[in-house]
Design a protein around this motif. Structure first.
Motif, PDB file in Angstrom:
ATOM      1  N   VAL A  15      42.794  35.065  48.342  1.00  0.00           N
ATOM      2  CA  VAL A  15      43.585  35.934  47.465  1.00  0.00           C
ATOM      3  C   VAL A  15      44.876  36.329  48.174  1.00  0.00           C
ATOM      4  O   VAL A  15      45.964  36.275  47.585  1.00  0.00           O
ATOM      5  N   THR A  16      44.747  36.702  49.459  1.00  0.00           N
ATOM      6  CA  THR A  16      45.929  37.093  50.229  1.00  0.00           C
ATOM      7  C   THR A  16      46.932  35.955  50.318  1.00  0.00           C
ATOM      8  O   THR A  16      48.133  36.136  50.151  1.00  0.00           O
ATOM      9  N   ILE A  33      53.253  43.981  42.445  1.00  0.00           N
ATOM     10  CA  ILE A  33      52.239  43.400  43.336  1.00  0.00           C
ATOM     11  C   ILE A  33      50.804  43.828  43.002  1.00  0.00           C
ATOM     12  O   ILE A  33      49.916  42.981  42.916  1.00  0.00           O
ATOM     13  N   PRO A  34      50.554  45.134  42.767  1.00  0.00           N
ATOM     14  CA  PRO A  34      49.174  45.512  42.399  1.00  0.00           C
ATOM     15  C   PRO A  34      48.679  44.757  41.180  1.00  0.00           C
ATOM     16  O   PRO A  34      47.520  44.304  41.121  1.00  0.00           O
ATOM     17  N   GLU A  35      49.559  44.593  40.226  1.00  0.00           N
ATOM     18  CA  GLU A  35      49.191  43.874  39.011  1.00  0.00           C
ATOM     19  C   GLU A  35      48.866  42.417  39.335  1.00  0.00           C
ATOM     20  O   GLU A  35      47.908  41.848  38.811  1.00  0.00           O
ATOM     21  N   LEU A  36      49.664  41.867  40.202  1.00  0.00           N
ATOM     22  CA  LEU A  36      49.452  40.480  40.625  1.00  0.00           C
ATOM     23  C   LEU A  36      48.105  40.327  41.323  1.00  0.00           C
ATOM     24  O   LEU A  36      47.338  39.395  41.044  1.00  0.00           O
ATOM     25  N   ILE A  37      47.820  41.298  42.205  1.00  0.00           N
ATOM     26  CA  ILE A  37      46.549  41.233  42.940  1.00  0.00           C
ATOM     27  C   ILE A  37      45.365  41.318  41.980  1.00  0.00           C
ATOM     28  O   ILE A  37      44.426  40.519  42.046  1.00  0.00           O
ATOM     29  N   SER A  38      45.417  42.262  41.055  1.00  0.00           N
ATOM     30  CA  SER A  38      44.290  42.408  40.133  1.00  0.00           C
ATOM     31  C   SER A  38      44.175  41.181  39.237  1.00  0.00           C
ATOM     32  O   SER A  38      43.075  40.767  38.866  1.00  0.00           O
ATOM     33  N   SER A  39      45.299  40.606  38.903  1.00  0.00           N
ATOM     34  CA  SER A  39      45.278  39.406  38.078  1.00  0.00           C
ATOM     35  C   SER A  39      44.595  38.251  38.811  1.00  0.00           C
ATOM     36  O   SER A  39      43.760  37.540  38.247  1.00  0.00           O
ATOM     37  N   VAL A  40      44.940  38.101  40.084  1.00  0.00           N
ATOM     38  CA  VAL A  40      44.318  37.039  40.885  1.00  0.00           C
ATOM     39  C   VAL A  40      42.824  37.309  41.055  1.00  0.00           C
ATOM     40  O   VAL A  40      41.994  36.407  40.935  1.00  0.00           O
ATOM     41  N   ARG A  42      40.887  38.957  39.022  1.00  0.00           N
ATOM     42  CA  ARG A  42      40.228  38.705  37.739  1.00  0.00           C
ATOM     43  C   ARG A  42      39.969  37.206  37.558  1.00  0.00           C
ATOM     44  O   ARG A  42      38.913  36.793  37.102  1.00  0.00           O
ATOM     45  N   THR A  43      40.957  36.427  37.944  1.00  0.00           N
ATOM     46  CA  THR A  43      40.804  34.974  37.834  1.00  0.00           C
ATOM     47  C   THR A  43      39.642  34.501  38.692  1.00  0.00           C
ATOM     48  O   THR A  43      38.814  33.697  38.257  1.00  0.00           O
ATOM     49  N   PHE A  44      39.560  35.042  39.912  1.00  0.00           N
ATOM     50  CA  PHE A  44      38.476  34.629  40.803  1.00  0.00           C
ATOM     51  C   PHE A  44      37.124  35.108  40.304  1.00  0.00           C
ATOM     52  O   PHE A  44      36.116  34.427  40.447  1.00  0.00           O
ATOM     53  N   GLY A  48      33.955  32.822  39.613  1.00  0.00           N
ATOM     54  CA  GLY A  48      32.713  33.066  40.341  1.00  0.00           C
ATOM     55  C   GLY A  48      31.494  33.146  39.444  1.00  0.00           C
ATOM     56  O   GLY A  48      30.417  33.463  39.894  1.00  0.00           O
ATOM     57  N   LYS A  49      31.660  32.881  38.156  1.00  0.00           N
ATOM     58  CA  LYS A  49      30.522  32.945  37.243  1.00  0.00           C
ATOM     59  C   LYS A  49      30.266  31.616  36.539  1.00  0.00           C
ATOM     60  O   LYS A  49      30.550  31.453  35.358  1.00  0.00           O
TER      61      LYS A  49
END
Ligand SMILES: [Zn+2]
Length: 164
Positions: A15-16, A33-40, A42-44, A48-49
């Motif tokens: 993610v980093t 950036i926070p939005e970007l992090i949460s978006s990434v 969420r994608t992961f 993961g499911k």
């Protein structure tokens, strides 16, 4: 580092990396950036499911409800009836075995309504006794038949020896 679990450390690193890479290639304001992090993230989370079955086979009814006392339900289309085998072959071109494999069902999964199989077996018993009267008797006969010949055999031999 070698013993580090794949999903925890690796996940955060990935993610980093993705975010660092994205930020270095795009003009991203600090607020984004926070939005970007949460978006990434969420994608992961979505990746993961992979619990969903691969063919995306979704039964027409929950498996628990597919077998009822007086009916069985087709997982393919939700058809409900007493005998599934005939429906499977005419509607879906599946044999009972193919159907069970397709849905990962145990080989003893009923394809006929339980009460209907009971009725059929009791009906078969009644018919068997009615039609096969001759067949039903031999089952009981041997016990009698074994006893009967003995005295007959004994008499002629005894009689012949006595006569000689
Ligand atoms: Zn069906």
């Amino acid at each position: 580092m070698a013993g580090e679990p794949k999903y925890q450390g690796g996940f955060q690193q990935l993610v980093t990396k993705i975010i660092a890479s994205y930020v270095s290639h795009h003009n991203v304001s600090p607020e984004q950036i926070p939005e970007l992090i949460s978006s990434v993230h969420r994608t992961f989370d979505g990746l993961g499911k992979p619990a969903e079955p691969q063919g995306a086979l979704i039964p027409a009814v929950p498996l628990r409800r597919s077998v009822q006392r007086d009916a069985v339900v087709c997982l393919e289309c939700g058809w409900k009836g007493k005998m599934l085998r005939r429906h499977l072959s005419t509607r879906h071109g599946l044999t009972g075995e193919q159907y069970l494999k397709r849905w990962n069902l145990p080989s003893d999964h009923p394809l006929t309504a339980p009460t209907y199989s009971e009725q059929r077996s009791s009906l078969a018993r009644e018919l068997g006794l009615g039609r096969g009267g001759r067949q039903a008797r031999p089952a009981a006969a041997p016990a009698v038949a074994e006893e009967a010949p003995r005295p007959r055999r004994g008499r002629p031999r005894g009689g012949a020896r006595a006569g000689a």
